[in-house]
Design an enzyme around this catalytic site. Structure first.
Site, short mmCIF file in Angstrom:
data_model
loop_
_atom_site.label_atom_id
_atom_site.label_comp_id
_atom_site.label_asym_id
_atom_site.label_seq_id
_atom_site.Cartn_x
_atom_site.Cartn_y
_atom_site.Cartn_z
N ARG A 282 -0.45 -8.12 13.56
CA ARG A 282 -1.07 -7.16 12.65
C ARG A 282 -1.90 -7.89 11.58
O ARG A 282 -2.95 -7.42 11.16
CB ARG A 282 0.01 -6.27 12.00
CG ARG A 282 0.56 -5.23 13.00
CD ARG A 282 1.94 -4.73 12.64
NE ARG A 282 2.00 -4.06 11.36
CZ ARG A 282 3.13 -3.88 10.67
NH1 ARG A 282 4.27 -4.32 11.14
NH2 ARG A 282 3.10 -3.27 9.53
N ARG B 199 11.04 0.12 10.80
CA ARG B 199 9.95 0.35 11.75
C ARG B 199 10.05 -0.61 12.92
O ARG B 199 10.31 -1.80 12.73
CB ARG B 199 8.60 0.15 11.04
CG ARG B 199 8.22 1.31 10.16
CD ARG B 199 7.01 1.01 9.32
NE ARG B 199 5.91 0.38 10.05
CZ ARG B 199 4.71 0.18 9.53
NH1 ARG B 199 4.44 0.57 8.29
NH2 ARG B 199 3.77 -0.40 10.23
N ARG C 219 11.94 -4.82 5.02
CA ARG C 219 11.80 -3.47 4.48
C ARG C 219 12.48 -2.41 5.35
O ARG C 219 12.60 -2.54 6.55
CB ARG C 219 10.33 -3.13 4.20
CG ARG C 219 9.45 -3.01 5.40
CD ARG C 219 8.00 -2.87 4.95
NE ARG C 219 7.12 -2.65 6.08
CZ ARG C 219 5.81 -2.51 5.99
NH1 ARG C 219 5.21 -2.57 4.83
NH2 ARG C 219 5.10 -2.31 7.08
N ARG D 117 -9.78 0.68 8.69
CA ARG D 117 -9.34 -0.65 9.10
C ARG D 117 -10.41 -1.38 9.91
O ARG D 117 -10.18 -2.52 10.32
CB ARG D 117 -8.10 -0.51 9.98
CG ARG D 117 -6.76 -0.80 9.27
CD ARG D 117 -5.70 -0.52 10.29
NE ARG D 117 -4.43 -1.12 10.10
CZ ARG D 117 -3.38 -0.51 9.53
NH1 ARG D 117 -3.52 0.64 8.96
NH2 ARG D 117 -2.21 -1.10 9.53
N LYS E 65 0.84 -1.22 0.00
CA LYS E 65 0.00 0.00 0.00
C LYS E 65 0.87 1.27 0.00
O LYS E 65 0.60 2.20 -0.75
CB LYS E 65 -0.94 0.02 1.22
CG LYS E 65 -1.87 -1.17 1.32
CD LYS E 65 -2.84 -1.06 2.48
CE LYS E 65 -2.20 -1.04 3.86
NZ LYS E 65 -1.60 -2.33 4.27
P1 AMP Z 1 0.57 0.90 9.08
O1 AMP Z 1 1.68 1.84 8.83
O2 AMP Z 1 -0.64 1.21 8.24
O3 AMP Z 1 0.98 -0.54 8.98
O4 AMP Z 1 0.11 1.13 10.60
C1 AMP Z 1 1.00 0.89 11.68
C2 AMP Z 1 0.21 0.78 12.96
O5 AMP Z 1 -0.48 2.02 13.23
C3 AMP Z 1 -0.88 -0.28 12.99
O6 AMP Z 1 -0.39 -1.57 13.31
C4 AMP Z 1 -1.82 0.27 14.05
O7 AMP Z 1 -1.31 0.06 15.36
C5 AMP Z 1 -1.77 1.76 13.77
N1 AMP Z 1 -2.78 2.17 12.77
C6 AMP Z 1 -2.54 2.70 11.53
N2 AMP Z 1 -3.67 2.97 10.89
C7 AMP Z 1 -4.68 2.61 11.71
C8 AMP Z 1 -6.09 2.61 11.61
N3 AMP Z 1 -6.72 3.05 10.49
N4 AMP Z 1 -6.80 2.16 12.67
C9 AMP Z 1 -6.20 1.73 13.79
N5 AMP Z 1 -4.88 1.67 13.95
C10 AMP Z 1 -4.11 2.10 12.93
#
Ligand code: AMP
Length: 214
Positions: free
Chosen positions: A172, A161, A127, A88, A13
């Site tokens: 996740r 990260r 990554r 999400r 994404k």
């Molecule tokens: P990502 O970078 O999209 O993988 O997000 C990293 C982390 O941020 C996730 O594992 C969640 O803990 C939090 N997070 C990001 N976007 C959301 C969302 N839309 N709803 C809830 N938690 C989120």
């Protein structure tokens, strides 16, 4: 144009959003990036979210929907939005409809990046990104052209990260299956979902996405 890129962690994404920003001048709205920025700046939201993110769980619907609302508020009406990592949950999907309506927008496409889950752990744990410009790389699938030097800005510092470790990645994925995948049928009923093979090469996925956007 307002689109959602939907898919489990590691589906591509972020990489595809960056390409869309470059090719089409759209704006990427990544709640993950916004939360990481809040953590770094130690804002009240960041302090609250950090532990939840480190565990691979989801932060509250209200926090992320407020972040998206604020970003759209600050955006010009003519700029297209790419929702990356949001919504999400079912509650976030409902909020997004309300927020879009409030800003005179509506959803054009939900692009589902389909991936083989077994490959995801390797994709994610390999990554890294440029500490200066944020360009995304992968140890084997998408390394820098010259070792240790960012292709985009020439910087030599990189970062990974903290939640890109195997244990957190599995959590996740569990969250994705339990809470995010169930929002797809609602979008399918609106005939706005297209599935793209997220296991294909980055350029091929980009081509498939461009074909959908028309
Ligand atoms: P990502 O970078 O999209 O993988 O997000 C990293 C982390 O941020 C996730 O594992 C969640 O803990 C939090 N997070 C990001 N976007 C959301 C969302 N839309 N709803 C809830 N938690 C989120």
């Amino acid at each position: 144009m307002n689109i959602i890129l939907l898919g489990p962690p590691g589906a591509g994404k972020g990489t595809q959003s960056a390409g869309l920003v470059e090719r089409h001048g759209m704006k990427q709205l990544s709640t993950g990036d916004m939360l990481r920025a809040a953590v770094k700046a130690q804002t009240p939201v960041g302090i609250k979210a950090k532990a939840v993110m480190d565990r691979g769980e989801l932060v509250s619907d209200e926090i992320v929907s407020d972040l998206i609302d604020a970003e759209l508020e600050a955006m010009g009406a003519e700029t297209g939005a790419i929702f990356d990592g949001y919504p999400r949950t079912a509650a976030q999907a409902d909020s997004l409809d309300e927020i879009l309506a409030k800003h005179g927008r509506s959803l054009d496409h939900v692009i589902e990046l389909g991936v083989d889950e077994d490959a995801l752990v390797e994709r994610i744990t390999g990554r890294f990104s440029c500490a200066n410009c944020g360009a995304l790389y992968h140890d084997t699938a998408n390394p820098t052209s010259k070792e240790g030097v960012c292709d985009n800005c020439g910087n030599t510092e990189f970062k990974r990260r903290p939640d890109d470790n195997e244990e957190t990645v599995r959590k996740r994925m569990q969250e994705y299956r339990a809470k995010t995948a169930p929002i797809l049928p609602g979008y399918e009923a609106r005939n706005i979902v297209t599935r793209v093979d997220g296991m294909a090469a980055i350029d091929e996925v980009a081509g498939a996405i461009d074909a959908i956007l028309g």
